[in-house]
Design an enzyme around this catalytic site. Structure first.
Site, mmCIF file in Angstrom:
data_model
loop_
_atom_site.group_PDB
_atom_site.id
_atom_site.type_symbol
_atom_site.label_atom_id
_atom_site.label_comp_id
_atom_site.label_asym_id
_atom_site.label_seq_id
_atom_site.Cartn_x
_atom_site.Cartn_y
_atom_site.Cartn_z
ATOM 1 C CG HIS A 83 -2.010 0.998 1.314
ATOM 2 N ND1 HIS A 83 -1.802 2.396 1.413
ATOM 3 C CD2 HIS A 83 -3.371 0.858 0.986
ATOM 4 C CE1 HIS A 83 -2.982 3.100 1.258
ATOM 5 N NE2 HIS A 83 -3.855 2.274 1.270
ATOM 6 N N PRO A 84 0.494 2.314 -0.905
ATOM 7 C CG PRO A 84 -0.601 3.734 -2.093
ATOM 8 C CD PRO A 84 -0.682 2.371 -1.765
#
Lengths: 383, 383
Positions: B229-230
């Site tokens: 996930h960023p």
């Protein structure tokens, strides 16, 4: 609030992070007034997620626009009194706590329904409010893994991939909005309020209907196939001289158009490729035959040809390129807001286009924690 | 039809393939009567998509259960008369043709609205019914490519990947169901019917709100990052001794629980990992530190430990394993139907759980083409 199908309805919003806030964002887009109730101090967990610009949380700002905020400690008698006064005037409460949290606060469905019989209750959780796993903690990533969607996303030989977005959260948010609206329909027709119980896992199972049906019917367990669709061909990415092009032939007629467009009209008459089933049975061969042609020219070249021929096609845009698509502006899918610290900003617009209602080009910025306390209290006569 | 918030409403369903039929499936799940109007001869295109079991199309069967079918040639006067008699008694028409098709048939929104002022019109298309690209042909795969979602799905070094499901179609179907319900709310409140105009591209742009916000705010163009996930860490897959485990720490408290669960409580106090932002800034290092521990035991081992510790976690299930999750049965997410040729079958259940309405364990099988002609005509007094 603007005019929409839900104008005049008030939603008390206890949600945090993504699934719940995305649901209430859609309700706000439909005209509902959404009042976010956050724990004092840190507020919604998503206020801590980056990126931050000048200290402002972008992730939070994006999906909490057009909402009000009040910080209430639901363990504290004075704040509970305010909360209950809000519920008495509200049409819907939305929450995405773990099951049991609302009951422990004394605000479970049975209690609320007895006390506020017109109040619709929308719950959004990982596993739902029934079943053996209901109390298990969950986040999008865990549900993506458990649901099976990761097992069919990506390429066979690569490391596991998530869907590039938080599909379990966003998905659950949209299904919750669907059910919330259905509950409004029911209340309008009968006067009766209901409880909506949306589970991220249920939503992903529903979204996975195609691979699940395939498994149930044939025993075939879906696998990661890159860009290839398991039952339609050609319906995937092909290399061009400078990048890729996606070609999507949903029926035999379009395949015939494609065959002509790439100068290989005989493909459409080839018995190996005549019907979609034939093409799926010979997909590797057909892929290679098409790619051998498209590889000789650029993506732009082929996009023009496909557009003229009427073959659904697209480049694999990055996010920047996608936003430059003329439809994004034309459909008002980027809107303006003004953050008091950062200044003017763009946010994603409203996908729920209903003719006759305005589709405004700006939104009120996401609230600071407790920003609307005074006006809310004044309205309740508790100021 | 069963009892639901939309009981008593009739939907005339012109949709084909996936986005539209998925929308009307959800409306049927909510209690609406859905009558599929198909072209004589081949019917819905999806009747040609495999897999086939004893000649029966599974793809079609899955999302068209609980619907009726009548074959009408909307270019033929007698059939138009039947169609118009159906519209006169209906509450909603749903279509996912290319824009302009309904107008050419003489059934555009303006015409229908003038003639049937209570009839809600739901349109679902690739690009919507406004804007410069509205007339372009589209299918899920093209929209996945154009929207940017493929650019952030998969791993950096692999070939392009689609989302493992037809996210543009299914997504548009759910948003269309949301807006359709909102249109019902509006009609109940005001008597006024509206036109809903859902575009697959708009829906994906909305689902992409997080990467879009990130790009708009920081200029950072999202890329393919596998399972990472960023903006949240740790929130990804880790290798174990026998496969993978996904760990999802949505806040500092859960990270502390994880640190304890893997016997590294000092991680939670390490200044490099104290807050989510710290952890995102040192994500490669933190990934390696966690993986170095979890690599020593099996996925099952760690799942038990994470469950005890209260850390959201999951195995990367395949479709078969996912369906064995106890919640799938407990939540009634696989239901029974009986196909007249194949016999008993399983279908995906209803994710829109609304308490107080039944959530039945069986569905009527998807109709054969024109199966309900006689009963529909008899009802219209045209038999």
């Amino acid at each position: 609030m603007r005019k929409g199908p839900l104008s005049g309805f008030t939603v008390v919003d206890l949600t945090r992070v993504l699934a719940g806030p995305y649901c209430t964002m859609l309700l706000a887009e439909l005209g509902a007034r959404v009042i976010k109730v956050e724990p004092p101090g840190r507020g919604d967990d998503a206020r801590q997620y980056g990126p931050f610009i000048q200290g402002r949380p972008c992730y939070f700002g994006s999906i909490n626009r057009d909402k009000e905020s009040i910080a209430l400690d639901l363990h504290e008698p004075g704040d509970r009194e305010i909360f209950e006064a809000m519920l008495a005037k509200a049409d819907m409460v939305v929450e995405n706590f773990r099951p049991g949290v609302m009951e422990r606060l004394g605000y479970g469905w049975e209690t609320l329904h007895a006390r506020y019989p017109k109040l619709i209750y929308v719950a959004c959780s990982g596993y739902g409010h029934t079943g053996p796993s209901m109390m298990e903690p969950s986040y999008d990533m865990a549900i993506q893994a458990i649901s099976g969607i990761m097992s069919i996303t990506g390429t066979e030989d690569s490391e596991p991939s998530r869907v590039g977005i938080s599909i379990a959260d966003i998905g659950a948010g949209v299904y919750a909005a669907t059910a919330a609206n259905a509950a409004f329909v029911h209340r309008e027709r009968t006067g009766e309020a209901t409880k909506v119980d949306i589970a991220m896992l249920d939503c992903l199972v529903s979204m996975l209907e195609n691979p699940i049906t395939r498994y149930v019917m044939t025993g075939e367990i879906g696998r990661r196939r890159g860009s290839r669709h398991p039952s339609i061909m050609p319906f995937e990415a092909f290399r061009t001289s400078d990048s890729y092009i996606v070609l999507a032939c949903g029926n035999d007629k379009i395949f015939k158009l494609l065959s002509g467009a790439i100068g290989q009209p005989e493909l459409a008459d080839d018995p190996r490729f005549r019907t979609n089933s034939d093409r799926v049975a010979h997909s590797d061969l057909l892929h290679d035959l098409i790619e051998a042609v498209v590889l000789n020219e650029t993506t732009t070249h082929w996009l023009e040809i496909m557009q003229r021929a009427g073959v659904p096609a697209g480049p694999i845009n990055n996010i920047e390129q996608a936003l430059q698509h003329p439809q994004v502006a034309a459909r008002n899918m980027l809107v303006d807001t003004v953050d008091p610290v950062i200044g003017p900003l763009k946010l994603v617009g409203n996908p729920l286009k209903i003719w006759g209602f305005e589709d405004p080009t700006s939104r009120r910025c996401a609230p600071d924690l407790d920003q609307d306390r005074e006006s809310i209290l004044a309205e309740l006569g508790m100021g």
